[in-house]
Design a protein around this motif. Structure first.
Motif, PDB file in Angstrom:
ATOM      1  N   GLU A  19      55.384  37.536  25.998  1.00 36.10           N
ATOM      2  CA  GLU A  19      55.916  36.410  25.230  1.00 36.10           C
ATOM      3  C   GLU A  19      56.408  36.946  23.881  1.00 36.10           C
ATOM      4  O   GLU A  19      55.602  37.280  23.009  1.00 36.10           O
ATOM      5  CB  GLU A  19      54.832  35.360  25.025  1.00 36.10           C
ATOM      6  CG  GLU A  19      54.316  34.766  26.329  1.00 36.10           C
ATOM      7  CD  GLU A  19      53.110  33.863  26.128  1.00 36.10           C
ATOM      8  OE1 GLU A  19      52.746  33.596  24.960  1.00 36.10           O
ATOM      9  OE2 GLU A  19      52.535  33.444  27.144  1.00 36.10           O
ATOM     10  N   THR A  21      57.641  35.785  21.171  1.00 32.27           N
ATOM     11  CA  THR A  21      57.344  35.102  19.911  1.00 32.27           C
ATOM     12  C   THR A  21      55.841  34.936  19.691  1.00 32.27           C
ATOM     13  O   THR A  21      55.423  34.288  18.734  1.00 32.27           O
ATOM     14  CB  THR A  21      58.011  33.716  19.866  1.00 32.27           C
ATOM     15  OG1 THR A  21      57.516  32.907  20.945  1.00 32.27           O
ATOM     16  CG2 THR A  21      59.524  33.833  19.980  1.00 32.27           C
ATOM     17  N   THR A  23      51.722  36.901  20.060  1.00 28.42           N
ATOM     18  CA  THR A  23      50.987  38.044  19.515  1.00 28.42           C
ATOM     19  C   THR A  23      50.618  38.954  20.669  1.00 28.42           C
ATOM     20  O   THR A  23      50.076  38.497  21.682  1.00 28.42           O
ATOM     21  CB  THR A  23      49.720  37.578  18.776  1.00 28.42           C
ATOM     22  OG1 THR A  23      50.092  36.737  17.684  1.00 28.42           O
ATOM     23  CG2 THR A  23      48.917  38.761  18.248  1.00 28.42           C
ATOM     24  N   GLN A  52      60.108  41.509  18.079  1.00 29.00           N
ATOM     25  CA  GLN A  52      60.698  41.371  16.750  1.00 29.00           C
ATOM     26  C   GLN A  52      60.528  39.968  16.169  1.00 29.00           C
ATOM     27  O   GLN A  52      60.571  39.796  14.941  1.00 29.00           O
ATOM     28  CB  GLN A  52      62.175  41.752  16.786  1.00 29.00           C
ATOM     29  CG  GLN A  52      63.040  40.896  17.680  1.00 29.00           C
ATOM     30  CD  GLN A  52      64.471  41.422  17.736  1.00 29.00           C
ATOM     31  OE1 GLN A  52      65.094  41.652  16.711  1.00 29.00           O
ATOM     32  NE2 GLN A  52      64.982  41.638  18.934  1.00 29.00           N
ATOM     33  N   ASP A  53      60.329  38.965  16.995  1.00 29.97           N
ATOM     34  CA  ASP A  53      60.112  37.606  16.506  1.00 29.97           C
ATOM     35  C   ASP A  53      58.647  37.181  16.597  1.00 29.97           C
ATOM     36  O   ASP A  53      58.321  36.014  16.388  1.00 29.97           O
ATOM     37  CB  ASP A  53      60.982  36.617  17.290  1.00 29.97           C
ATOM     38  CG  ASP A  53      62.466  36.849  17.065  1.00 29.97           C
ATOM     39  OD1 ASP A  53      62.853  37.147  15.911  1.00 29.97           O
ATOM     40  OD2 ASP A  53      63.234  36.764  18.041  1.00 29.97           O
ATOM     41  N   GLY A  54      57.779  38.120  16.933  1.00 28.80           N
ATOM     42  CA  GLY A  54      56.353  37.836  17.044  1.00 28.80           C
ATOM     43  C   GLY A  54      55.540  38.833  16.247  1.00 28.80           C
ATOM     44  O   GLY A  54      55.980  39.338  15.215  1.00 28.80           O
ATOM     45  N   ARG A 110      55.457  39.167  12.354  1.00 31.97           N
ATOM     46  CA  ARG A 110      55.158  37.879  11.731  1.00 31.97           C
ATOM     47  C   ARG A 110      53.725  37.806  11.219  1.00 31.97           C
ATOM     48  O   ARG A 110      52.775  37.979  11.972  1.00 31.97           O
ATOM     49  CB  ARG A 110      55.409  36.763  12.752  1.00 31.97           C
ATOM     50  CG  ARG A 110      55.327  35.361  12.186  1.00 31.97           C
ATOM     51  CD  ARG A 110      55.473  34.312  13.273  1.00 31.97           C
ATOM     52  NE  ARG A 110      54.413  34.421  14.254  1.00 31.97           N
ATOM     53  CZ  ARG A 110      54.614  34.560  15.557  1.00 31.97           C
ATOM     54  NH1 ARG A 110      55.843  34.620  16.033  1.00 31.97           N
ATOM     55  NH2 ARG A 110      53.594  34.648  16.385  1.00 31.97           N
TER      56      ARG A 110
END
Length: 263
Positions: A19, A21, A23, A52-54, A110
């Motif tokens: 996934e 987005t 961890t 990159q988005d998580g 993030r």
């Protein structure tokens, strides 16, 4: 056999069900992955691009006998004892490392600094209110990249939280930690177990995790890889520990009736 490139790694990671987005914590074996163009750096590039988005985490443990020889944990200098990927990752631009003296993790993405903060106050390796417990709180995915379930540090945490007797040493060790320009002292109670290698029996969880859908196997390059929900692993493992706190002391399989009814 042709070498694996970065895009092929990315495709395999997505096919595994990561996934992007969420961890993701990755235990890894570079040797198992096989020949990769650009070698270990390419593997880290692929993982970083996917997440990159998580939030991407790799363990950077320093519990081995040749760690902490000075008695000070310096997060910028102390080598990781759990593989080449972890040592390269901890030194990358943008990566931050937690201040746990034996069970640190390195994080990128993030809220990375927030996720790892406060580890210098831990008194055990994997406390519920530390990084390993936060994996449960956010239901992180745990990826065993070329590893089996004996490498799953998270299960040590579940045994701590249950708690199981004789898993944490009564005697503490004072370890100094470098935090910025300060040196602070930590009193740490390390892991212990009656058979000294309890993690070698964590692979007993493979069939329960597979049968209940908590995790599954796939391939990343040449590496058989297992990915699972942190919350799912913890909840199922805790149900076993309630029945038998010493379930991991030997190789006896976990009775199928303990989990088949959950399917």
């Amino acid at each position: 056999m042709s070498m694996t490139d970065k895009q092929a790694l990315i495709d395999d990671l997505f096919a595994l069900g990561i996934e992007p987005t969420g961890t993701l914590l990755v235990h890894s074996s570079m040797k198992a992955i096989g020949d990769v163009e650009g070698r270990a750096d390419t593997v880290l590039d692929a993982l970083s691009d996917v997440m990159q988005d998580g939030l991407l985490l790799l363990p950077t443990h320093s519990w081995a006998d040749d760690n902490l020889t000075s008695g000070v944990f310096d997060p910028d200098k102390e080598p990781s004892c759990v593989g080449v990927l972890t040592n390269l990752f901890r030194q990358r631009t943008g990566v931050v490392r937690s201040l746990h003296p034996t069970h640190s993790v390195a994080a990128l993405g993030r809220n990375a600094a927030e996720f790892i903060e406060g580890e210098e106050t831990c008194t055990t390796p994997c406390p519920r209110d530390g990084v390993w417990g936060r994996l449960y709180d956010v239901d992180a995915q745990i990826l065993l990249l070329g590893c089996d379930l004996t490498s799953n540090t998270f299960i040590h945490g579940v045994e701590e939280w249950h708690p199981v007797k004789n898993r944490i040493a009564r005697k503490s060790q004072v370890i100094r930690i470098k935090k910025g320009h300060q040196i602070i002292e930590s009193e740490l109670h390390r892991h212990q177990s009656p058979n000294r290698s309890i993690h070698k029996n964590y692979d007993k969880l493979e069939q329960p995790f597979l049968k209940t859908g908590v995790g599954h196997w796939g391939m990343v390059a040449q590496a058989p890889s297992f990915i699972a929900s942190a919350k799912g692993m913890a909840d199922l493992t805790e149900s076993f520990l309630k029945r038998n706190p010493d379930i991991f002391l030997d190789r006896t399989p976990i009775p199928s009736q303990w989990y088949e009814k959950r399917i």
